[in-house]
Design an enzyme around this catalytic site. Structure first.
Site, short mmCIF file in Angstrom:
data_model
loop_
_atom_site.label_atom_id
_atom_site.label_comp_id
_atom_site.label_asym_id
_atom_site.label_seq_id
_atom_site.Cartn_x
_atom_site.Cartn_y
_atom_site.Cartn_z
N ASP A 149 37.69 32.74 30.98
CA ASP A 149 36.86 31.88 31.85
C ASP A 149 36.03 32.70 32.85
OD1 ASP A 149 38.76 32.71 33.64
OD2 ASP A 149 39.47 30.71 34.19
N ASP A 176 40.85 39.31 33.49
CA ASP A 176 40.82 37.91 33.04
C ASP A 176 41.45 37.81 31.66
OD1 ASP A 176 40.15 35.30 32.39
OD2 ASP A 176 38.07 35.81 31.89
N GLU A 191 47.46 41.58 58.76
CA GLU A 191 46.01 41.74 58.87
C GLU A 191 45.64 41.30 60.27
OE1 GLU A 191 41.68 40.11 57.49
OE2 GLU A 191 43.33 38.79 58.00
N ASP A 211 47.75 36.93 56.41
CA ASP A 211 46.32 36.73 56.63
C ASP A 211 46.06 36.31 58.09
OD1 ASP A 211 43.66 36.43 55.29
OD2 ASP A 211 43.84 34.39 56.07
N ASP A 247 43.10 36.51 36.48
CA ASP A 247 44.26 35.62 36.58
C ASP A 247 45.56 36.44 36.53
OD1 ASP A 247 44.47 36.25 33.83
OD2 ASP A 247 43.14 34.58 33.34
C1 GLC Z 1 41.15 37.24 56.03
C2 GLC Z 1 40.88 37.50 54.58
C3 GLC Z 1 39.50 37.03 54.29
C4 GLC Z 1 39.43 35.54 54.56
C5 GLC Z 1 39.87 35.22 55.97
C6 GLC Z 1 40.12 33.76 56.17
O1 GLC Z 1 40.31 37.95 56.87
O2 GLC Z 1 41.06 38.86 54.30
O3 GLC Z 1 39.12 37.31 52.97
O4 GLC Z 1 38.11 35.10 54.37
O5 GLC Z 1 41.06 35.87 56.29
O6 GLC Z 1 41.29 33.39 55.51
#
Ligand code: GLC
Length: 545
Positions: free
Chosen positions: A38, A34, A279, A220, A42
């Site tokens: 805050d 950070d 992912e 994602d 960041d």
């Molecule tokens: C993926 C991310 C996770 C998030 C989810 C929804 O699994 O790694 O952190 O909550 O997608 O976007």
């Protein structure tokens, strides 16, 4: 500083196939560093700490979402894909970070969240205002409810975070109307990927960031964008959890691959091998390998490896299965042990001294396997899961959506301890958005940096050895004979990795010079094999001839 800094930086963009054996470090932006006090990490904080990554010896950094967001799910609810949330900085900070990282020889991968937007995204705001049948609603997945008055959800699909995956919205007249699908929180409405405008928009978002100079994307929920058009009930309860791999009509549908063929063309149209990593929580290594076919994405996290217990036979099976599946599509395997969604592996492997010893050995195993690897911030410090965060500070939507029965993922998201004797340990000039344990004073970067036995020193030494040895990274491997509860494999030229997963010492024959070890090992006649060595319980070593 260290000798590594005197090595010339590798030149981003100039090494063909760099991603096939890259070690990539995940920065969870809220919790890394950070700069402004805050209590929330960041972009400027990341920039200040880049030398840590350079010293560590990784090739690239993946930064979790920093886009404009109401933070219903830590930034995975994006309201503007082309702007930075003021909490994290500005577009100028991204540019500065990219420039500094590239100067240090580090590539930068950013997150892209294509399965859903935030409910604050202008598209969703219009979808609510414009009402049923509108073009704006067609960008999302709105359906009429079941029951006499549409009062029941359209089907039985469940949110990964708990509860129904459908939320009813008010029509433009203010009366209860259609339902919208959200595989995650209600504030994360799923997009309709059969809508061409949605597809075009994301191609454009990719170009926006590629033009700014990013080296790739972490995709994602890469298995989620296409839903079975029947929208039929699953008939199951419970359904998928965050890390689930069961076949479901809303995950891993074959048509999702068309999207990645389009994305690959965009990535390939830029110089310097820009990449994407999926992912994708899917049923088995063959399904996963489909995401890394030559005309699709470059990498896909190997979550089966992450989920495997500290057990030689199970690990060997997963390693063999993964390597065979990725070899069939000529892709590298992408090993990973931790991320911001799972319990930290020191804790998964048993916690305490046992968990730490196993995590040290697991590092040698992971970085000796053929392919690429991802590290999660803090694993180089041996951070454990913080399992006792007070309930009042928990922020993961899983906590509320599960009716306060599942604590969620905050325990692996506690900020990084950098220096000093007390919280927030140099994380920033203010506090920290999650409290940091008082026991972490011995785990700071500062406390570990000059201690040759620390986890940090091990990570640095192992990464250095990996860079220096030709056999490591991309390539093949072959198992060598070993006791049942050990894993021993060779890679050419002249490299052997041995891992003891048992509670008793294991005798090793003479495999050559010791390159590195997770714990002190006994050499030269200490064991029963001539010229060999003895590997203590839960330890690993690298040898070379
Ligand atoms: C993926 C991310 C996770 C998030 C989810 C929804 O699994 O790694 O952190 O909550 O997608 O976007």
């Amino acid at each position: 500083m260290s000798e590594e800094l005197s090595e010339p930086p590798s030149q981003p963009g100039r090494v063909p196939g760099w991603w096939r054996d890259a070690v990539i470090y995940q920065v969870y932006v809220r919790s890394f560093a950070d700069s402004d006090g805050d209590g929330i990490g960041d972009l400027a904080g990341i920039r200040q700490r880049l030398p840590h990554l350079r010293e560590l010896g990784v090739d690239a950094v993946w930064i979790t979402p920093f886009y404009l967001s109401p933070m219903a799910d830590g930034g995975y609810d994006v309201a503007d894909y082309r702007d930075v949330d003021p909490m994290f900085g500005s577009l100028a900070d991204v540019d500065a970070l990219l420039a500094d990282a590239h100067d240090l020889g580090l590539r930068v991968i950013v997150d892209i969240v294509p399965n859903h937007t935030s409910s604050a995204h202008p598209w969703f705001v219009s979808a609510l205002a414009d009402g049923p049948g509108s073009l704006a609603r067609d960008r999302y997945l709105f359906r009429s409810g079941r029951g006499a008055a549409g009062e029941l959800p359209p089907n039985d699909w469940q949110s990964v975070f708990g509860g129904s995956a459908w939320t009813r919205v008010a029509g433009p007249d203010g009366r209860p109307g259609e339902w919208h699908l959200h595989l995650f929180a209600p504030e994360q409405p799923d997009l309709n990927w059969t809508n061409q405008e949605v597809r075009d928009e994301f191609l454009d978002i990719l170009k926006f960031w590629l033009d700014r100079g990013v080296d790739g994307f972490r995709v994602d929920v890469a298995h989620g964008m296409v839903k079975d058009p029947q929208f039929a009930d699953t008939g199951r309860d419970p359904q998928s959890k965050l890390l689930g791999v069961e076949p479901l009509p809303y995950f891993d549908q074959d048509d999702v691959h068309e999207i990645y063929r389009d994305w690959r063309k965009v990535l390939d149209s830029y110089p310097g091998e820009r990449i994407a990593v999926a992912e994708a929580w899917v049923p088995g290594p063959e399904r996963l390998a489909a995401y890394v076919r030559p005309d699709e994405l470059h990498q896909a996290f190997n979550f089966e490896y992450l989920k495997t217990d500290w057990d030689a036979a199970s690990l060997r099976e997963v390693i063999d299965g993964s390597l065979a599946a990725t070899a069939a599509v000529e892709a590298p395997t992408t090993w990973v042990l931790s991320n911001h969604d799972v319990i930290r592996h020191v804790t998964r492997y048993g916690g305490g001294a046992t968990g730490l010893r196993r995590a040290r050995a697991a590092l040698l195993l992971t970085l000796a396997l053929p392919g690429s690897a991802y590290l999660y911030q803090g694993e180089e410090l041996g951070l454990p899961e913080v399992a006792d965060l007070p309930e009042s500070v928990l922020q993961d939507p899983v906590w509320a959506r599960s009716g306060h029965t599942e604590r969620g993922r905050d325990g692996c998201r506690v900020p990084i301890p950098w220096s000093g004797p007390e919280p927030p340990y140099g994380f920033g000039p203010g506090g920290s958005w999650l409290p940091m344990p008082t026991s972490w004073r011995s785990l700071t970067v500062e406390a570990q940096r000059d201690d040759p036995d620390s986890m940090l020193s091990l990570y640095r030494a192992v990464l250095r050895a990996r860079r220096a040895h030709d056999a490591l990274g991309d390539g093949g491997m072959r198992w060598l004979p070993s006791p049942d509860d050990a894993l021993v494999f060779a890679r050419e030229p002249g490299f052997v990795c041995a891992v003891n997963l048992s509670g008793a010492p294991v005798d090793l024959p003479d495999y050559g010079d010791l390159l590195c070890a997770s714990d002190p090992i006994w050499r030269d006649g200490g064991g029963n094999l001539p010229g060999g060595s003895v590997l203590p319980p839960d330890a690993a070593a690298w040898f070379a001839r």
